[in-house]
Design a protein around this motif. Structure first.
Motif, short mmCIF file in Angstrom:
data_model
loop_
_atom_site.label_atom_id
_atom_site.label_comp_id
_atom_site.label_asym_id
_atom_site.label_seq_id
_atom_site.Cartn_x
_atom_site.Cartn_y
_atom_site.Cartn_z
N ALA A 21 -2.58 3.44 -3.22
CA ALA A 21 -2.16 3.94 -4.54
C ALA A 21 -0.64 4.14 -4.58
O ALA A 21 -0.01 3.91 -5.61
CB ALA A 21 -2.89 5.24 -4.87
N ARG A 22 -0.06 4.56 -3.46
CA ARG A 22 1.40 4.75 -3.43
C ARG A 22 2.16 3.44 -3.22
O ARG A 22 3.38 3.41 -3.22
CB ARG A 22 1.76 5.72 -2.28
N GLY A 23 1.42 2.35 -3.03
CA GLY A 23 2.05 1.04 -2.82
C GLY A 23 2.61 0.87 -1.42
O GLY A 23 3.38 -0.06 -1.17
N GLU A 24 2.19 1.73 -0.48
CA GLU A 24 2.71 1.61 0.89
C GLU A 24 1.92 0.59 1.70
O GLU A 24 2.40 0.06 2.69
CB GLU A 24 2.64 2.97 1.60
N GLU A 25 0.69 0.33 1.28
CA GLU A 25 -0.18 -0.63 1.97
C GLU A 25 -0.73 -1.61 0.94
O GLU A 25 -0.99 -1.20 -0.20
CB GLU A 25 -1.38 0.09 2.62
N ASP A 58 -4.86 6.71 -0.61
CA ASP A 58 -3.55 7.28 -0.95
C ASP A 58 -2.45 6.25 -0.69
O ASP A 58 -1.55 6.07 -1.52
CB ASP A 58 -3.27 8.54 -0.11
N GLU A 59 -2.53 5.58 0.48
CA GLU A 59 -1.46 4.64 0.84
C GLU A 59 -1.42 3.44 -0.10
O GLU A 59 -0.35 2.99 -0.52
CB GLU A 59 -1.67 4.15 2.29
N GLU A 95 -7.35 8.43 3.06
CA GLU A 95 -5.93 8.22 3.40
C GLU A 95 -5.52 6.80 2.99
O GLU A 95 -4.43 6.59 2.46
CB GLU A 95 -5.69 8.44 4.91
#
Ligand SMILES: Cc1ncc(COP(=O)(O)O)c(C=O)c1O
Length: 397
Positions: free
Chosen positions: A51-55, A48-49, A45
């Protein structure tokens, strides 16, 4: 993570020894060296975060390490840019910029006096990729305006030309580029952001070989491109795909060099001016090229564009050509003959037999690079002892 019994087997203990984060309420006073090629995620998880630039999170050395990022933030701020990307060398930054921002059929206009490595890359590689490359003397603003009458994607200049130390009129060139819809890129290696900030004069991007004055100690290789965040992001992608990042330790060394950059730049400039004045007064020296001398053709422009000094590099010429140069170099004791510049140790190079060796004599002379021309990069030794060395060597030519 599920609980696991502490490892007892030597193989496991040895292998995992460095992976445990040590708890500490204190932070290091100097940046650690993140000497790792990859980072481990706590779970998928998190991957994923990130890679999506959310973290926030670092992934892989080639994409960028904390040492790269720390240096990028410092250099962007020094150049007054939104963002920056650091690379393995100045040439790596230049190559990534050129290839990221052009497509076959587009055109690049570059100064005829541009750094020799840039020129070779433009002529041999960018042209082979289908980009049209035209050279123009960027000291001649009318010629630049003429060259920009045809569409161009980039205008490429160096703040101070290598090795002839001509000063480029960045605000006028930027205005010409802007009117023509071209992005102006400035190689600011010789001036450093201490003396000149090209973005403040209208350039869109600024590049450096941080191997030189920014690193400052002849012990690391690096480059940087700084400018608007969206453009830097495009170049960053190219750097990653080219594999042009460089190691953590080099970025760490360059960041360490940055600590003293303003002090080093000020001292080197002061010493360079003193040596330029003394060389200019010496009977064996035919000409001195240094923007700080009132006799330099762009001295007034240099006074406007450069602050807190005119840089560490001085070029000078002997009437006696290469034989005089050879006798002079042999006699030097403190100043080192080496193909670089910008370090703490004062270095000297003979462009005709090094950087410009492969050029036909006629073309070299058109660029103002005679057999008697030398380029001195003034370091941090005491200026009087540097002068003693130069003066005694002048006695041998
Ligand atoms: C003005 C300038 N730009 C770029 C470079 C290339 O830098 P590097 O050797 O770090 O690739 C140099 C190297 O001498 C330079 O003098």
């Amino acid at each position: 993570m599920p609980e696991q019994k502490p490892a007892t087997r030597p193989e496991t203990i040895c292998t995992q020894a460095g992976l445990h984060q040590l708890e500490s309420r204190t932070v290091p006073l100097a940046p650690p060296i993140w000497q790792t090629s990859a980072f481990a995620y706590p779970d998928m998880e998190a991957m994923d975060e990130i890679a999506r630039g959310e973290e926030p999170g670092f992934i892989y050395a080639r994409y960028g390490l904390p040492n790269h990022r720390q240096l990028e933030l410092a250099l962007a701020s020094l150049e007054g840019a939104e963002d920056a990307v650091v690379t393995a060398s100045g040439m790596s930054a230049i190559a990534a910029t050129l290839f990221a921002l052009t497509i076959p059929g587009e055109r690049v206009v570059a100064d005829t006096h541009v750094y020799r490595g840039t020129r070779l890359l433009l002529e041999r590689d960018l042209a082979r990729f289908g980009v049209i490359v035209d050279f123009v003397d960027c000291g001649d603003l009318e010629a630049v305006a003429g060259a920009l009458e045809r569409p161009a994607r980039l205008l490429w200049v160096d703040t101070l030309t290598n090795p002839t130390l001509r000063v480029r009129n960045l605000p006028r060139l930027a205005a010409l580029a802007r009117a023509a819809g071209a992005l102006m890129v400035v190689d600011n290696t010789f001036a450093t952001p201490v003396h000149c900030r090209p973005l403040s004069w209208g350039a869109v991007l600024v590049v450096h070989s941080t191997t030189k004055l920014i690193g400052g100690h002849h012990d690391a290789s690096g480059g940087v491109v700084a400018g608007p965040a969206a453009v830097v992001e495009t170049i960053r992608g190219q750097v990653v795909r080219f594999g042009g990042r460089g190691g953590a330790f080099d970025s760490w060394l360059i960041q360490r060099g940055l600590v003293t950059l303003p002090l080093r730049a000020a001292q080197s400039s002061q010493s360079a001016l003193l040596l330029a004045e003394r060389l200019a007064a010496h009977p064996m020296v035919q000409a001195v090229l240094y923007p700080g001398l009132p006799g330099h053709p762009e001295h007034r422009l240099a006074e406007r564009l450069l602050r807190d000094g005119f840089g560490a590099v001085v070029a000078f010429e002997f009437a006696g050509g290469e034989p005089a140069v050879r006798r002079f170099v042999r006699a030097l004791r403190l100043v080192r003959f080496a193909e670089t510049l910008g370090g703490a140790v004062t270095t000297l190079v003979h462009p005709a037999t090094t950087s410009h060796r492969s050029l036909p004599v006629s073309e070299r002379e058109r660029l103002g690079i005679s057999d008697g021309l030398l380029r001195l990069s003034v370091g941090l030794e005491h200026p009087e002892e540097l002068w003693q060395d130069l003066e005694q060597a002048l006695g041998h030519i």
